[in-house]
Design a protein around this motif. Structure first.
Motif, PDB file in Angstrom:
ATOM      1  N   ALA A 212       0.837  -1.209   0.000  1.00 30.03           N
ATOM      2  CA  ALA A 212       0.000   0.000   0.000  1.00 30.03           C
ATOM      3  C   ALA A 212       0.870   1.258   0.000  1.00 30.03           C
ATOM      4  N   LEU A 213       1.925   1.271   0.798  1.00 28.15           N
ATOM      5  CA  LEU A 213       2.810   2.434   0.869  1.00 28.15           C
ATOM      6  C   LEU A 213       3.544   2.650  -0.456  1.00 28.15           C
ATOM      7  N   LEU A 214       4.026   1.563  -1.051  1.00 27.89           N
ATOM      8  CA  LEU A 214       4.725   1.676  -2.333  1.00 27.89           C
ATOM      9  C   LEU A 214       3.777   2.140  -3.435  1.00 27.89           C
ATOM     10  N   THR A 215       2.555   1.637  -3.409  1.00 25.30           N
ATOM     11  CA  THR A 215       1.564   2.029  -4.404  1.00 25.30           C
ATOM     12  C   THR A 215       1.232   3.512  -4.287  1.00 25.30           C
ATOM     13  N   LYS A 216       1.259   4.045  -3.053  1.00 25.59           N
ATOM     14  CA  LYS A 216       0.986   5.461  -2.836  1.00 25.59           C
ATOM     15  C   LYS A 216       2.173   6.350  -3.202  1.00 25.59           C
ATOM     16  N   GLY A 217       3.327   5.720  -3.465  1.00 22.50           N
ATOM     17  CA  GLY A 217       4.478   6.490  -3.916  1.00 22.50           C
ATOM     18  C   GLY A 217       5.474   6.876  -2.846  1.00 22.50           C
ATOM     19  N   VAL A 218       5.494   6.144  -1.719  1.00 26.39           N
ATOM     20  CA  VAL A 218       6.489   6.442  -0.692  1.00 26.39           C
ATOM     21  C   VAL A 218       7.883   6.304  -1.297  1.00 26.39           C
ATOM     22  N   LYS A 219       8.796   7.190  -0.911  1.00 23.29           N
ATOM     23  CA  LYS A 219      10.121   7.243  -1.532  1.00 23.29           C
ATOM     24  C   LYS A 219      11.188   6.442  -0.790  1.00 23.29           C
ATOM     25  N   VAL A 220      11.010   6.227   0.502  1.00 24.82           N
ATOM     26  CA  VAL A 220      11.962   5.432   1.280  1.00 24.82           C
ATOM     27  C   VAL A 220      11.174   4.462   2.147  1.00 24.82           C
ATOM     28  N   LEU A 221      11.456   3.166   1.984  1.00 22.70           N
ATOM     29  CA  LEU A 221      10.729   2.155   2.738  1.00 22.70           C
ATOM     30  C   LEU A 221      11.715   1.159   3.341  1.00 22.70           C
TER      31      LEU A 221
END
Length: 202
Positions: free
Chosen positions: A31-40
């Motif tokens: 979900a975070l990657l799909t929303k475009g988070v830049k650092v995970l």
């Protein structure tokens, strides 16, 4: 020449196999990657799907032409022979340490397209010690074994983040091979402290 380009485009256009999250943490990461988070940060024991999830996202971005390159990065710390003592090019030196991630990328990108990207420098393997002085743009960077970066080295890696770039860091704090403290541990503690001490009005 045009036929070659058509073949590459046909390989690129093959859909990326779907990644089905198996846990609540994987669902949150997707979900975070799909929303475009830049650092995970993806942390957990071996076999929990960290590298697979990271490779899936990298393959998705690359095949959709949202990034130009995929970088696989790891610290120079090893449990056996030093990276510098192994024979061959930088890619050949580092390939044994990225075998599983490359297998995941091949699964999601397809054999032909992945090897085309490797041969044309669109997938690069880098040792953390060679990152100083450069920045990453239009790419996705998979940082493996992040627990083996020192505080200073991980800070240096994270400050390489440039325009249209995503960093996914994977690690297991229980497998720290450093003699001193782990930069991953320090960074996570700093993030947690910042969240805890954040003023309510923010």
């Amino acid at each position: 020449f045009m036929k070659g380009l058509e073949e590459i485009e046909s390989m690129r256009n093959v859909p990326v196999p779907k990644f089905v999250p198996a846990t609540s943490n994987q669902k949150l990461a997707v979900a975070l990657l799909t929303k475009g988070v830049k650092v995970l940060f993806l942390m957990g024991s071996a076999g929990t799907g960290k590298s697979m999830l990271a490779a899936w996202h990298a393959a998705t971005l690359k095949k959709a032409k949202k990034v130009d390159k995929i970088y696989l990065v790891r610290p120079a710390v090893v449990t056996g022979k030093s990276v510098g003592l192994l024979p061959g090019t930088e890619y050949e030196k580092l390939e044994p340490y990225f075998v599983q991630t490359l297998i995941h990328l091949e699964k999601f990108m397809g054999h032909g397209f992945m090897h085309y990207c490797v041969e044309h420098g669109e997938i690069e393997l880098k040792s953390g010690e060679y990152l100083r002085g450069r920045s990453f743009e239009d790419c996705v960077v998979l940082v493996e074994e992040a627990q083996n970066f020192t505080d200073a080295d991980l800070e240096m890696v994270l400050t390489r983040l440039g325009k249209n770039c995503t960093f996914i860091l994977t690690g297991d704090q229980k497998q720290n091979d450093l003699k001193g403290s782990s930069g991953l541990k320090t960074t996570i503690e700093l993030i947690n402290k910042t969240i805890k001490d954040q003023p309510e009005w923010l």
